[in-house]
Design a protein around this motif. Structure first.
Motif, PDB file in Angstrom:
ATOM      1  N   ARG A   1      49.070  16.028  39.486  1.00 18.17           N
ATOM      2  CA  ARG A   1      48.846  15.490  38.134  1.00 18.17           C
ATOM      3  C   ARG A   1      49.169  14.000  38.054  1.00 18.17           C
ATOM      4  O   ARG A   1      48.593  13.274  37.245  1.00 18.17           O
TER       5      ARG A   1
ATOM      6  N   TYR B   1      61.925  15.555  38.715  1.00 20.04           N
ATOM      7  CA  TYR B   1      61.470  16.673  37.871  1.00 20.04           C
ATOM      8  C   TYR B   1      62.313  17.936  37.933  1.00 20.04           C
ATOM      9  O   TYR B   1      62.438  18.635  36.939  1.00 20.04           O
TER      10      TYR B   1
ATOM     11  N   TYR C   1      52.325  15.231  44.096  1.00 18.78           N
ATOM     12  CA  TYR C   1      52.070  15.852  42.784  1.00 18.78           C
ATOM     13  C   TYR C   1      50.647  15.518  42.308  1.00 18.78           C
ATOM     14  O   TYR C   1      50.329  14.351  42.061  1.00 18.78           O
TER      15      TYR C   1
ATOM     16  N   THR D   1      62.433  14.854  32.834  1.00 16.13           N
ATOM     17  CA  THR D   1      61.686  15.736  31.931  1.00 16.13           C
ATOM     18  C   THR D   1      62.507  16.981  31.621  1.00 16.13           C
ATOM     19  O   THR D   1      63.370  17.368  32.420  1.00 16.13           O
TER      20      THR D   1
ATOM     21  N   HIS E   1      57.819  17.060  46.191  1.00 12.85           N
ATOM     22  CA  HIS E   1      56.811  17.982  45.683  1.00 12.85           C
ATOM     23  C   HIS E   1      55.530  17.821  46.499  1.00 12.85           C
ATOM     24  O   HIS E   1      54.953  16.752  46.484  1.00 12.85           O
TER      25      HIS E   1
ATOM     26  N   ASP F   1      60.353  10.347  40.352  1.00 13.24           N
ATOM     27  CA  ASP F   1      60.079  11.532  39.517  1.00 13.24           C
ATOM     28  C   ASP F   1      61.160  12.570  39.839  1.00 13.24           C
ATOM     29  O   ASP F   1      61.128  13.214  40.879  1.00 13.24           O
TER      30      ASP F   1
ATOM     31  N   THR G   1      59.194  11.731  44.848  1.00 10.92           N
ATOM     32  CA  THR G   1      60.043  12.815  44.342  1.00 10.92           C
ATOM     33  C   THR G   1      61.204  12.985  45.340  1.00 10.92           C
ATOM     34  O   THR G   1      61.185  13.895  46.169  1.00 10.92           O
TER      35      THR G   1
ATOM     36  N   ARG H   1      58.208  19.488  25.654  1.00 14.95           N
ATOM     37  CA  ARG H   1      57.539  18.173  25.708  1.00 14.95           C
ATOM     38  C   ARG H   1      58.489  17.015  25.417  1.00 14.95           C
ATOM     39  O   ARG H   1      58.322  16.279  24.444  1.00 14.95           O
TER      40      ARG H   1
ATOM     41  N   GLY I   1      54.249  25.065  38.817  1.00 18.04           N
ATOM     42  CA  GLY I   1      54.620  24.269  37.637  1.00 18.04           C
ATOM     43  C   GLY I   1      55.297  25.099  36.554  1.00 18.04           C
ATOM     44  O   GLY I   1      55.539  24.600  35.468  1.00 18.04           O
TER      45      GLY I   1
ATOM     46  N   GLY J   1      57.449  13.956  27.910  1.00 15.07           N
ATOM     47  CA  GLY J   1      57.355  14.590  29.231  1.00 15.07           C
ATOM     48  C   GLY J   1      57.046  13.548  30.292  1.00 15.07           C
ATOM     49  O   GLY J   1      56.674  12.397  29.988  1.00 15.07           O
ATOM     50  N   PHE J   2      57.201  13.954  31.552  1.00 14.61           N
ATOM     51  CA  PHE J   2      56.998  13.015  32.656  1.00 14.61           C
ATOM     52  C   PHE J   2      55.610  12.387  32.600  1.00 14.61           C
ATOM     53  O   PHE J   2      55.448  11.172  32.730  1.00 14.61           O
ATOM     54  N   ASN J   3      54.592  13.218  32.446  1.00 14.28           N
ATOM     55  CA  ASN J   3      53.237  12.682  32.574  1.00 14.28           C
ATOM     56  C   ASN J   3      52.926  11.626  31.520  1.00 14.28           C
ATOM     57  O   ASN J   3      52.198  10.672  31.786  1.00 14.28           O
TER      58      ASN J   3
ATOM     59  N   SER K   1      60.833  19.773  31.346  1.00 15.03           N
ATOM     60  CA  SER K   1      59.878  20.846  31.669  1.00 15.03           C
ATOM     61  C   SER K   1      60.453  21.900  32.599  1.00 15.03           C
ATOM     62  O   SER K   1      60.132  23.074  32.466  1.00 15.03           O
ATOM     63  N   LYS K   2      61.258  21.504  33.567  1.00 15.81           N
ATOM     64  CA  LYS K   2      61.850  22.497  34.473  1.00 15.81           C
ATOM     65  C   LYS K   2      63.216  22.934  33.954  1.00 15.81           C
ATOM     66  O   LYS K   2      63.575  24.099  34.064  1.00 15.81           O
TER      67      LYS K   2
HETATM   68  C1  LIG Z   1      56.331  16.880  40.488  1.00 16.83           C
HETATM   69  C2  LIG Z   1      56.405  17.139  39.018  1.00 16.83           C
HETATM   70  N1  LIG Z   1      56.716  16.127  38.205  1.00 16.83           N
HETATM   71  C3  LIG Z   1      56.798  16.313  36.866  1.00 16.83           C
HETATM   72  C4  LIG Z   1      56.542  17.540  36.289  1.00 16.83           C
HETATM   73  C5  LIG Z   1      56.671  17.731  34.803  1.00 16.83           C
HETATM   74  O1  LIG Z   1      55.730  17.057  34.071  1.00 16.83           O
HETATM   75  P1  LIG Z   1      55.844  17.065  32.472  1.00 16.83           P
HETATM   76  O2  LIG Z   1      57.198  16.559  32.122  1.00 16.83           O
HETATM   77  O3  LIG Z   1      54.753  16.176  32.007  1.00 16.83           O
HETATM   78  O4  LIG Z   1      55.679  18.486  32.010  1.00 16.83           O
HETATM   79  C6  LIG Z   1      56.197  18.614  37.093  1.00 16.83           C
HETATM   80  C7  LIG Z   1      55.914  19.925  36.499  1.00 16.83           C
HETATM   81  O5  LIG Z   1      55.419  20.832  37.102  1.00 16.83           O
HETATM   82  C8  LIG Z   1      56.120  18.404  38.503  1.00 16.83           C
HETATM   83  O6  LIG Z   1      55.807  19.412  39.325  1.00 16.83           O
END
Ligand SMILES: Cc1ncc(COP(=O)(O)O)c(C=O)c1O
Length: 475
Positions: A207, A280, A205, A307, A250, A278, A245, A317, A113, A178-180, A309-310
């Motif tokens: 989370r 990501y 994934y 997102t 993922h 997703d 994904t 965020r 992550g 963010g995605f989550n 995030s990556k």
């Molecule tokens: C599969 C996947 N989706 C989404 C995200 C990002 O989530 P967020 O935008 O909440 O940080 C990640 C981050 O590691 C991920 O691995």
């Protein structure tokens, strides 16, 4: 603590007897760290095992074992008659970047992550913040629009259409943290619309599954094969929402094939359901052509989620949904009753960053960095574990490495962690009750330099061999 002996050099090693890690493992980790940080230079002599054992108050066997382990890993050289020295092969190139231990006692962390936080474009972001503050209308400092400020939604629609083939109108976009976060918003709306069973990828994934659990949403795992999610199996689950994904599964790294994409969209239509896409890490690909978003095939059935995030860093965020028109008001209404909106200043900054081409420039630069890191990890695997072939390496920031069938994932993970390297078991990505899968590890390289990969994989090779040897001895 200082080791002294008539002929032994002094050496400061800190051991913590209150920690559960064994003293041998602590000695190994301390020595590795000292060598990697340059405190122990190539060629320097180590204290004799006897002198160090006396000084540390441990039995000599503990020090002998630690020295043996580090000799096997290539850190130390043992010369009969002249003692143990730091291997000249540990010399670091003059320009090698500083190594950043992820947490105490862990030298290398292959967490999937993580992106390269040192690569965050601080200057460009600072410029974008200044531009945002100078140009944003005063009204955008009030409680913001639930879906996000108009300028960012316009920039996102433009960017996602251009780069990801998303059919995105600004009025169908909702910006969140963010995605989550945005995944939680839309999942709740879908649940409340009677779509109470979701499907998730297996493996998938972790989370996202945790998010569904926190909302009390039941989910079913669906297998992933070399073509991506097995849609035939999805049909049998009774689910009406699936989380996928497609661009870089993922954690297997598989791309959802064109046939499966069409099957997936047909499935959604047939059950009056939705696909949550997703997206990501789709920006990072190395040896393959870009694959567009599934959303472009069926904007009324696919909820596209993205997102920063990556692409930038998790700490930014920011994330977004591109919603089917039928869902926009419901998700916006739900958002109104929760946190209301995302920071206008942050959104205006990202709008400026996108609008002036800074994100494109940053991604071009980071693709080079990540390609090097990916190559570093793949080369380290070829060097130290040639019998294992990584998969999913053509894109993204992690690879999947299948272990020999007799290996036990969690045992390998524990042993490797005890040697200061954190790797992640495939089991972490699996929903309960899935079919048995061969043991595998997920290795993220976003924050791992090629030098760190080489060290980490060398340690993994040793611990894997130990684990396999112990297993075969037990049989
Ligand atoms: C599969 C996947 N989706 C989404 C995200 C990002 O989530 P967020 O935008 O909440 O940080 C990640 C981050 O590691 C991920 O691995």
């Amino acid at each position: 603590m200082t080791a002294k002996g008539s002929t032994s050099p002094d050496l400061l090693l800190m051991l913590d007897r209150s920690r559960p890690r064994s003293l041998r493992v602590q000695i190994e980790a301390e020595l590795r760290r000292a060598i990697r940080a340059g405190r122990l230079q190539p060629g320097s002599a180590l204290p004799s095992t006897r002198a160090l054992a006396v000084d540390l108050g441990v039995t000599r066997g503990v020090v002998v074992d630690a020295y043996d382990q580090l000799t096997a890993e290539g850190y130390l050289l043992s010369r009969p008659g002249s003692g143990t020295v730091v291997s000249p092969a540990t010399a670091r190139p003059a320009s090698s970047p500083p190594t950043v231990p992820a947490d105490a006692g862990v030298d290398v962390d292959f967490y999937a992550g993580e992106s390269d936080l040192d690569g965050f474009p601080r200057s460009a972001w600072a410029r974008a913040t200044r531009t945002a503050l100078q140009t944003m209308p005063t009204s955008e400092l009030a409680y913001g629009h639930v879906q996000g400020i108009p300028s960012l939604r316009h920039e996102l629609a433009d960017y996602l259409g251009r780069v990801r083939g998303v059919d995105a109108a600004p009025e169908h976009i909702l910006v969140g943290h963010g995605f989550n976060h945005v995944f939680g918003l839309v999942s709740r709306v879908l649940r409340d619309s009677g779509r109470t069973i979701f499907a998730v990828e297996d493996p998938g994934y972790d989370r996202a599954r945790a998010g569904l659990e926190s909302l009390g949403i039941a989910y079913r795992g669906v297998d992933v094969d070399d073509n991506g999610l097995v849609v035939d199996q999805l049909r049998a689950t009774g689910a009406r929402v699936v989380v996928v994904t497609p661009a870089h599964q993922h954690p297997t790294g598989v791309v959802l094939t064109p046939e499966r994409r069409h099957e997936l969209v047909d499935w959604a239509q047939s059950v009056d359901g939705y696909v949550i896409e997703d997206d990501y890490d789709a920006e990072y690909r190395y040896d393959r052509r870009p694959v567009g978003a599934v959303q472009g095939l069926a904007p009324d059935r696919v909820i596209h989620a993205g997102t920063t995030s990556k692409a930038l860093a998790p700490g930014v965020r920011l994330g977004w949904l591109v919603l089917p028109p039928a869902l926009v008001d419901r998700v916006a209404d739900h958002r109104r009753t929760t946190d209301g909106s995302t920071s206008g200043i942050l959104q205006a900054t990202f709008a400026s960053f996108l609008g002036n081409g800074d994100l494109d420039r940053h991604l071009r630069r980071m693709r080079r960095v990540y390609r090097q890191r990916r190559d570093g990890l793949v080369a380290a695997l070829a060097r130290w574990l040639p019998e294992l072939t990584p998969s999913g390496a053509a894109a993204g920031l992690h690879v999947l490495v299948r272990l020999p069938p007799q290996a036990d994932e969690s045992e390998v993970v524990d042993r490797t962690l005890a040697a200061g390297v954190r790797v992640y078991p495939l089991a972490q990505y699996r929903p309960p009750h899935g079919r048995p899968l061969p043991p595998a590890l997920v290795l993220g390289y976003g924050s791992v330099t090629p030098q760190q990969s080489d060290h980490g994989v060398r340690v993994l090779a040793t611990t894997l061999e130990e684990a396999l040897r112990t297993r075969s001895g037990r049989r």
